[in-house]
Enzyme design. Structure first.
Site, PDB file in Angstrom:
ATOM      1  N   GLU A 107       0.858  -1.199   0.000  1.00  0.00           N
ATOM      2  CA  GLU A 107       0.000   0.000   0.000  1.00  0.00           C
ATOM      3  C   GLU A 107       0.879   1.229   0.000  1.00  0.00           C
ATOM      4  O   GLU A 107       2.087   1.132   0.165  1.00  0.00           O
ATOM      5  CB  GLU A 107      -0.898  -0.018   1.245  1.00  0.00           C
ATOM      6  CG  GLU A 107      -1.924  -1.122   1.193  1.00  0.00           C
ATOM      7  CD  GLU A 107      -2.758  -1.165   2.458  1.00  0.00           C
ATOM      8  OE1 GLU A 107      -2.814  -0.149   3.188  1.00  0.00           O
ATOM      9  OE2 GLU A 107      -3.361  -2.223   2.696  1.00  0.00           O
ATOM     10  N   THR A 162       1.515  -5.925  -9.332  1.00  0.00           N
ATOM     11  CA  THR A 162       1.815  -6.558 -10.626  1.00  0.00           C
ATOM     12  C   THR A 162       0.717  -7.541 -10.974  1.00  0.00           C
ATOM     13  O   THR A 162       0.298  -8.327 -10.126  1.00  0.00           O
ATOM     14  CB  THR A 162       3.155  -7.321 -10.547  1.00  0.00           C
ATOM     15  OG1 THR A 162       4.151  -6.447 -10.028  1.00  0.00           O
ATOM     16  CG2 THR A 162       3.575  -7.799 -11.916  1.00  0.00           C
ATOM     17  N   ILE A 166      30.552  -1.827 -21.823  1.00  0.00           N
ATOM     18  CA  ILE A 166      31.250  -2.480 -22.928  1.00  0.00           C
ATOM     19  C   ILE A 166      30.674  -2.042 -24.272  1.00  0.00           C
ATOM     20  O   ILE A 166      31.402  -1.860 -25.248  1.00  0.00           O
ATOM     21  CB  ILE A 166      31.177  -4.021 -22.782  1.00  0.00           C
ATOM     22  CG1 ILE A 166      32.023  -4.464 -21.588  1.00  0.00           C
ATOM     23  CG2 ILE A 166      31.655  -4.732 -24.048  1.00  0.00           C
ATOM     24  CD1 ILE A 166      31.924  -5.952 -21.284  1.00  0.00           C
ATOM     25  N   HIS A 167      29.359  -1.878 -24.316  1.00  0.00           N
ATOM     26  CA  HIS A 167      28.742  -1.490 -25.580  1.00  0.00           C
ATOM     27  C   HIS A 167      28.919  -0.011 -25.890  1.00  0.00           C
ATOM     28  O   HIS A 167      28.626   0.428 -27.006  1.00  0.00           O
ATOM     29  CB  HIS A 167      27.246  -1.826 -25.566  1.00  0.00           C
ATOM     30  CG  HIS A 167      26.964  -3.268 -25.842  1.00  0.00           C
ATOM     31  ND1 HIS A 167      27.106  -4.247 -24.885  1.00  0.00           N
ATOM     32  CD2 HIS A 167      26.567  -3.894 -26.965  1.00  0.00           C
ATOM     33  CE1 HIS A 167      26.790  -5.414 -25.413  1.00  0.00           C
ATOM     34  NE2 HIS A 167      26.458  -5.233 -26.674  1.00  0.00           N
ATOM     35  N   GLY A 189      28.571   3.799 -26.565  1.00  0.00           N
ATOM     36  CA  GLY A 189      27.474   4.641 -27.019  1.00  0.00           C
ATOM     37  C   GLY A 189      26.296   3.842 -27.533  1.00  0.00           C
ATOM     38  O   GLY A 189      25.135   4.204 -27.334  1.00  0.00           O
ATOM     39  N   GLU A 241       9.682  -7.096  -4.296  1.00  0.00           N
ATOM     40  CA  GLU A 241       9.712  -8.400  -3.635  1.00  0.00           C
ATOM     41  C   GLU A 241      10.580  -8.369  -2.387  1.00  0.00           C
ATOM     42  O   GLU A 241      11.254  -9.331  -2.069  1.00  0.00           O
ATOM     43  CB  GLU A 241      10.258  -9.469  -4.601  1.00  0.00           C
ATOM     44  CG  GLU A 241       9.402  -9.685  -5.816  1.00  0.00           C
ATOM     45  CD  GLU A 241       8.296 -10.687  -5.557  1.00  0.00           C
ATOM     46  OE1 GLU A 241       8.395 -11.454  -4.587  1.00  0.00           O
ATOM     47  OE2 GLU A 241       7.337 -10.702  -6.319  1.00  0.00           O
ATOM     48  N   THR A 256      12.909  -5.223  -0.564  1.00  0.00           N
ATOM     49  CA  THR A 256      14.124  -4.508  -0.985  1.00  0.00           C
ATOM     50  C   THR A 256      15.346  -5.268  -0.506  1.00  0.00           C
ATOM     51  O   THR A 256      15.270  -6.085   0.426  1.00  0.00           O
ATOM     52  CB  THR A 256      14.177  -3.100  -0.380  1.00  0.00           C
ATOM     53  OG1 THR A 256      14.179  -3.238   1.048  1.00  0.00           O
ATOM     54  CG2 THR A 256      13.010  -2.256  -0.831  1.00  0.00           C
TER      55      THR A 256
END
Lengths: 282, 343, 388
Positions: free
Chosen positions: C127, C158, C338-339, C341, C364, C366
Site C-alpha cells: 500500500e 503486478t 562495454i557497448h 554509445g 519483492e 528490498t
C-alpha cells in the site's frame, strides 16, 4: 489407424564450426536435436491425430508410434516424441556398425521388421531429408521394402478413411504444366503408404509440460508408452552390414561474397533463379 | 574439300553402333521436361562418360515418356553409346509404379554397373526404390564424383548441413551403384550434333500408378513458420517496392516472408518477422534480401545464412558486402523477371 | 554430490529455451516500447502447462518443482524481463499463496485453473504507506455474518489489472498487528467493488502491468479466507520467501543475457585495429561477469534443490534474491559500458535490460530487507533475537 513416425537426431548445427581452409570440423558444443524434417513429420502425424479426435473425421482412434531412424545411443529422441504427443515409442537397442553414420539400407531392414512386429501400420511418416547425411532415401526405401505407395516431399498431410492426401510442390513432370509459376498439387494414395515431409513447412508444437516431466521421470501413462526392443530379435545382425562406406570429407571453396550480377533484368533473373534452385534444393 | 563433304564425312564417322549386349555400363535415366531432355540429364551423361572412359564401359541412356523417341538423338549427341526408349501413353506423366516397372525389368536384363538419375522429383522417387528393389547402394544429391578404379566403385561427394561441407561415400560391393546428381553441379557435356544412333524400343507393360494426382492445390499456402526454423526466407526492405511481389517470391521458393525494421514500419510484417539482432536472428539455407539496405543490425542477424541474394538499387548498400549474389537493380524490375525465370 | 540436472530438467530447459527464442524474444522490444502485457505469450505458456510449472500434476500443474520454476524464470528473463515478471507474479506469489495455504477445496477451485493457465493470478500486499513495512497495511476486512467486506487501496500491484484471482492481505483486527490481526483472502476480480485504479508509468519492465487496486466494499465469503483468520501475515511472508528464489533465477537469466551480448559485441567491435576481446580491460569485465554468474547459478539451483527436497531455505532464498538482483544489475551495467554509445541507444536492447534490472533490487522485498532477513536468521541461530 496407426501412424508411425521415423525420428532421428542430429548434432545441433549451431554448435559446429567448419573451417574449410584448414579442412577441419570443430564441434564446440555437442548437443543433439531432432532432425528438423522428422520434427515436421511428427507434427504432421499429431495433426492427423488431432483431426481424428476433433471428430472432423468419423471416429477413428489414431495411434502415433515413434521409431528411430537409426542406431541411437539413448532414447532421448523417443521421449521427446512421447512428450510432444506420440502414444508409443520404441527404442531399438543393439549394435549396428558405423554409428552415427547410418546406412539407410541397413536401417530399413530393421524398420521393416519393427513395423511387422508392431503388427503393421496404416501410414508411415518420415522426414524427407536429414541434415547430417544429406540423403532422403530412407522413406522410399522403406516403402519399397514394405511394397507400399510413397509420396516424397510433402508440405501438408491429411489421412482418413483409408486414404492419405498430401500437398507437394508441383513440377511440370507431375502435372505436365508449361510453367505458370510454382504451384502446389494435391496427391492421394490408398493406405497403407509412406509419406516423407519436408523440413520447415509446419509450425511445430511444443511438448506438453506435464508429459515432458513424466516421460523423463519414467512415471505415468506417457512413460508406459516407451518400449525397448532388441534389434537382434528383429533381424539377423550379420545382415546389417551397410552398403555404403564413408570415404572422407571435402570442403567447399571459400565462400565468395559480393559477386555482382550484371545485365538486363531477364539475364540477372536467370542467373539468380539457377542459383536459387540449386540452394533451395528441396 | 568443301564443307558439305566434310559434313558427310563427320556424319558417317559418328553413326553409333552399340556393342553387342554384355551387360554392365553406366546408365542414365533421363528427365523429360516440357518435351525436351532436361539439362541435368545431359550433365549426367557427361559425368557418365567420364566414368565410363576410365572403366572401359559404355554409357546408356533411358528415355521414358510418350512421344519421346526422337529425344534419343539428344542423348547420343551428349555422348550416350546406346539408348533405350520406353515410349508409351501410360508413361506420358511421371508416375512411380509405371516407371519402376520398366526400369526394374531393364536393370534385371542389363545388369548395369552404375545408374545415374537427376536429383529431381522423378529421380528422388525412383532411385531409392530401385536401389532397394535391386539391393544396390544409393548416394543422393551428388555434386562431384571420382572413381576407385580397383574396385570399380564410384565415390560421390554430397553436401551436408546445408552445404557447410561435403561427405564422400561409396558403395564398394553392392551393385548396381545408384546416384542422383544435383542439377548444375556437373558441367554440360560437349554436344556433338553429328552423333546419332538407333535407339532400342522397350516393351512397356502399363502399370497402375498408386499415387493419384488430384489437381492443383488451389488454396494452399505454406503455413507461417517461425523464422528461426525456416530454411528459406525472403525479406523485404523499404526499397522492395511492391510487397505482393515479395510474397509471391516467397511462395515460389517455398519460403517465409520477413523484413527489416523498415518493412515493419511500413506495416508489411509483424514484430516476429523482423530480421534484426534486436529482433530475430536467422540461419536459413537461403536468404533473399529485396530492397534491404543492410545496416549492422540486420546484417549481423543473417551472418549464419548459407546463401544470400541481395537486390538493391544503391551500389553502396552495405548488404552487398555480405551477400553472395548482388544485384544492383530496382526490385520492381528484377522481381517480375525472377518469378518468370523460376516458373 | 551430484551437480547435474536431472534429465527432465534438461529436457524442460531445452523446450523453454526454444519457446523463449521463438515466441518471447521477438516481442520483447515492442512490448517495452508500447508498454503492453504480451497476453498472446501468456496464453501460449498456459497451453503447454508452463504457468503451473512447479505445482503438482494433481492440481493441474507440471510437477517440475522449484527447480523447474527457476529454469522457467531464468530462460524467460534471458530474453525478456517483462515476461518473466508477468509469469513470476502469476506463479510464484499469486498462485503459490493458494498452493501453500489453501484448503483442498480452494486449491481445486482456484489453483487448478491458475496452474492450467486458464486464469491469471496476482498477489496483493503493498500500500501507499506499507512497502517494506508490510505490517503497516490499512486495508480493512470486516466480518458480516458469513462474509467479509474488504475496503482499501493497494498500490504497485503486478498483474492485478488483468488477474482473475487475487490473494489480498487485509487487517481483520486492528488491535493485534501482524501477529493475529491480519488475514489473507482470495478475491475474484469480477466481484463487485473490485476496481483497477491508475497504472504506474515505470522506468523498466514496461511489458508488465503495475497498477493501483481499489477494494470498495468487496464482499467475499468466509470460505475465501486463505489460511486461518489472523495468520495472513505469516502465510504471506512464507509465500514471499519462496518467491525470492525465483527472482534470483530471473536475475541470473538477465545477467546471462548481458554476458552473451557483451561477448558478442567484444567479438565484433573493432577499435584501434583490434576487436574489443583483445583488450585486457574488457577481458576482466567479462571474466568478472562470468564468475558472478557461475556463483549465482550454483546458488540458485542449490537452493531450488533444497526447496524441492523439503529443507529449510528462508535465509538462503533471501541471499539468492539479494545476490541475484545485484549480479544482474552489475552485469547489465558492465554490458552497457562495454557497448559504449551503442548501449546507451534506445534502439539497442542493452538500455532496456538496464532499466529492467534496476527494479530487482527494490521489489519483492528490498535488498535492505533481505539483508535484515539474513542477519536475523544468522543471529537467531546464535541465540540473539534481533529487535527490528
Amino acid at each position: 489407424m496407426r501412424v508411425i513416425v521415423i525420428l532421428g537426431r542430429v548434432l545441433d548445427p549451431s554448435g559446429i564450426v567448419v573451417k574449410g581452409k584448414a579442412g577441419r570440423i570443430f564441434v564446440n558444443r555437442e548437443e543433439y536435436v531432432l532432425q528438423p524434417a522428422d520434427r515436421c513429420a511428427l507434427e504432421a502425424a499429431l495433426r492427423i491425430k488431432d483431426a481424428a479426435l476433433a471428430g472432423l473425421r468419423p471416429s477413428q482412434d489414431v495411434e502415433v508410434v515413434a521409431l528411430p531412424r537409426g542406431p541411437l545411443p539413448d532414447d532421448d529422441v523417443l521421449r521427446q516424441a512421447l512428450a510432444t504427443g506420440a502414444d508409443r515409442a520404441v527404442y531399438l537397442v543393439g549394435q549396428v556398425a558405423n554409428l552415427p553414420y547410418t546406412d539407410d539400407a541397413a536401417a530399413v531392414r530393421v524398420l521393416a521388421a519393427a513395423v511387422e512386429r508392431l503388427g503393421g501400420a496404416d501410414l508411415i511418416l518420415a522426414g524427407a531429408t536429414t541434415m547430417d547425411t544429406g540423403q532422403g532415401q530412407l522413406g522410399p526405401r522403406l516403402a519399397e521394402a514394405l511394397g507400399w505407395p510413397q509420396v516424397v516431399g510433402a508440405w501438408h498431410v491429411a489421412a482418413a478413411d483409408g486414404r492419405v492426401q498430401a500437398v507437394c510442390q508441383s513440377s511440370p513432370l507431375l502435372v505436365g504444366e508449361e510453367g505458370g509459376g510454382t504451384s502446389y498439387v494435391t496427391v492421394e494414395a490408398d493406405l497403407p503408404a509412406v509419406v516423407t515431409v519436408l523440413p520447415g513447412v509446419l509450425k511445430l508444437r511444443y511438448p506438453d509440460g506435464a508429459r515432458l516431466i513424466n516421460v523423463y521421470r519414467g512415471v505415468g501413462e506417457v512413460a508406459e508408452g516407451l518400449e525397448q526392443w532388441d534389434v537382434a530379435d528383429l533381424v539377423d545382425m550379420e545382415s546389417l552390414k551397410p552398403l555404403l562406406e564413408r570415404r572422407g570429407q571435402d570442403f567447399p571453396p571459400e565462400r565468395e561474397r559480393g559477386v555482382r550480377i550484371d545485365g538486363t533484368p531477364e539475364e540477372m533473373a536467370r542467373v539468380v533463379a539457377d542459383a536459387l534452385r540449386q540452394h533451395v534444393g528441396r | 574439300m568443301d564443307a558439305s563433304y566434310l559434313d558427310l564425312l563427320m556424319a558417317q564417322q559418328e553413326e553409333v553402333t552399340e556393342a553387342a549386349g554384355g551387360g554392365g555400363g553406366i546408365w542414365v535415366v533421363a528427365d523429360v521436361v516440357n518435351g525436351t531432355v532436361a539439362p541435368v540429364t545431359l550433365e549426367a551423361i557427361g559425368a557418365a562418360r567420364t566414368l565410363a572412359d576410365s572403366l572401359g564401359a559404355y554409357v546408356y541412356g533411358v528415355l521414358l515418356g510418350e512421344g519421346v523417341t526422337d529425344l534419343a538423338q539428344t542423348l547420343y549427341q551428349a555422348g550416350a553409346d546406346g539408348v533405350r526408349v520406353a515410349d508409351h501413353s501410360s508413361l506420358a506423366q511421371f508416375a512411380l509404379e509405371p516407371y519402376l516397372k520398366v526400369l526394374s525389368d531393364l536393370i534385371e536384363a542389363e545388369q548395369p554397373e552404375v545408374v545415374i538419375f537427376g536429383a529431381t522429383a522423378q529421380g528422388q522417387g525412383l532411385a531409392p526404390r530401385l536401389a532397394q528393389h535391386t539391393g544396390g547402394g544409393l548416394i543422393e544429391h551428388v555434386t562431384a564424383v571420382s572413381l576407385d578404379e580397383a574396385t570399380r566403385t564410384v565415390q560421390g561427394a554430397f553436401p551436408i548441413y546445408g552445404g557447410e561441407y561435403f561427405e564422400i561415400a561409396a558403395c564398394p560391393e553392392a551393385r548396381p551403384q545408384f546416384l542422383t546428381i544435383e542439377p548444375g553441379a556437373f558441367s554440360a557435356p560437349f554436344i556433338d550434333s553429328y552423333r546419332k544412333g538407333e535407339p532400342t524400343p522397350l516393351e512397356v507393360e502399363p502399370a497402375e500408378p498408386a499415387v493419384r494426382v488430384l489437381g492443383p492445390a488451389e488454396d494452399f499456402e505454406p503455413s507461417p513458420v517461425p523464422l528461426v526454423q525456416a530454411p528459406v526466407i525472403v525479406a523485404a526492405g523499404r526499397q522492395a517496392g511492391d510487397f505482393e511481389m515479395v510474397k509471391r517470391l516467397a511462395l515460389a521458393l517455398g519460403g517465409q516472408v520477413a523484413g527489416d525494421r523498415g518493412a515493419r514500419d511500413a506495416g508489411w510484417i509483424g514484430p516476429e518477422q523482423i530480421v534484426d539482432v534486436r529482433g530475430v536472428t536467422v540461419a536459413p539455407e537461403v536468404y533473399v534480401a529485396v530492397g534491404i539496405r543492410g545496416d549492422t543490425f540486420h546484417n549481423a542477424a543473417i551472418e549464419e545464412a548459407k546463401f544470400i541474394v541481395a537486390i538493391h538499387p544503391d551500389p553502396d548498400a552495405p548488404i552487398f558486402e555480405i551477400a553472395d549474389l548482388c544485384l544492383e537493380a530496382d526490385p520492381a524490375e528484377v522481381l517480375p523477371a525472377l518469378l518468370e525465370a523460376l516458373a | 554430490m551430484d551437480f547435474t540436472f536431472s534429465s527432465e530438467h534438461v529436457a524442460l530447459r531445452r523446450m523453454i529455451r526454444e519457446f523463449a527464442e521463438t515466441e518471447v524474444a521477438p516481442l520483447a522490444a515492442e512490448i517495452d516500447r508500447e508498454g503492453r502485457v504480451p497476453f498472446e505469450t501468456l496464453k501460449k505458456l498456459g497451453e503447454i502447462g508452463l504457468l503451473g510449472v512447479c505445482f503438482p500434476q494433481k492440481y493441474g500443474g507440471m510437477g517440475a518443482g522449484e527447480t523447474g520454476y527457476c529454469i522457467l524464470m531464468e530462460e524467460l528473463a534471458r530474453v525478456c524481463t517483462s515476461t518473466s515478471t508477468n509469469v513470476g507474479a502469476h506463479i510464484g506469489i499469486g498462485a503459490m499463496s493458494i498452493y501453500l495455504d489453501g484448503t483442498e477445496e480452494q486449491k481445486q477451485k482456484y489453483l487448478v485453473p491458475l496452474a492450467r493457465g486458464e486464469k491469471f493470478a496476482a498477489f496483493v500486499l503493498t500500500e501507499a504507506d506499507a512497502g517494506s513495512d508490510a505490517a503497516a497495511i490499512r486495508t480493512r476486512a470486516v466480518r458480516e455474518g458469513d462474509s467479509w467486506i474488504i475496503d482499501g487501496t493497494k498500490t504497485f500491484n503486478t498483474n492485478g489489472s488483468f488477474a482473475d484471482i487475487v490473494t489480498v492481505l487485509a487487517v481483520t483486527d486492528p488491535t493485534l498487528g501482524a501477529r493475529g490481526g491480519i488475514t489473507a483472502f482470495i478475491v475474484e476480480s469480477n466481484m463487485p467493488g473490485f476496481k483497477v485504479g491508475t497504472h504506474e508509468n515505470k522506468m523498466g519492465i514496461r511489458g508488465s502491468s503495475t497498477a493501483e487496486l481499489i477494494f470498495d466494499g468487496v464482499r467475499v465469503s468466509h470460505e475465501n479466507v486463505l489460511g486461518k483468520v489472523g495468520e495472513g501475515f505469516v502465510s504471506f511472508m512464507k509465500t514471499l520467501d519462496l518467491g525470492r528464489l525465483t527472482l534470483g533465477a530471473a536475475g541470473l537469466g538477465g545477467a546471462q543475457a548481458a554476458l552473451d551480448w557483451s561477448i558478442r559485441w567484444a567479438k565484433t567491435r573493432k577499435q584501434f585495429g583490434q576487436e574489443l576481446a583483445h583488450k585486457q580491460s574488457v577481458q576482466w569485465m567479462i571474466a568478472n561477469m562470468a564468475m558472478e554468474i557461475e556463483a549465482l547459478r550454483s546458488l540458485v539451483y542449490r537452493v531450488a534443490w533444497m526447496v524441492d527436497t523439503g529443507q529449510p531455505f528462508t535465509q538462503l532464498a533471501a541471499m539468492v534474491k539479494l545476490y541475484g538482483s545485484e549480479v544482474g544489475s552489475r552485469a547489465i551495467d558492465t554490458a552497457l559500458q562495454i557497448h559504449g554509445g551503442l548501449g546507451y541507444s534506445r534502439d539497442f536492447p542493452i538500455e532496456r535490460g538496464f532499466r529492467d534490472a534496476r527494479i530487482s533490487e527494490i521489489f519483492e522485498g528490498t535488498n535492505e530487507i533481505q539483508r535484515i532477513v539474513i542477519a536475523s536468521n544468522i543471529f537467531r541461530q546464535h541465540g540473539v533475537r534481533i529487535r527490528p
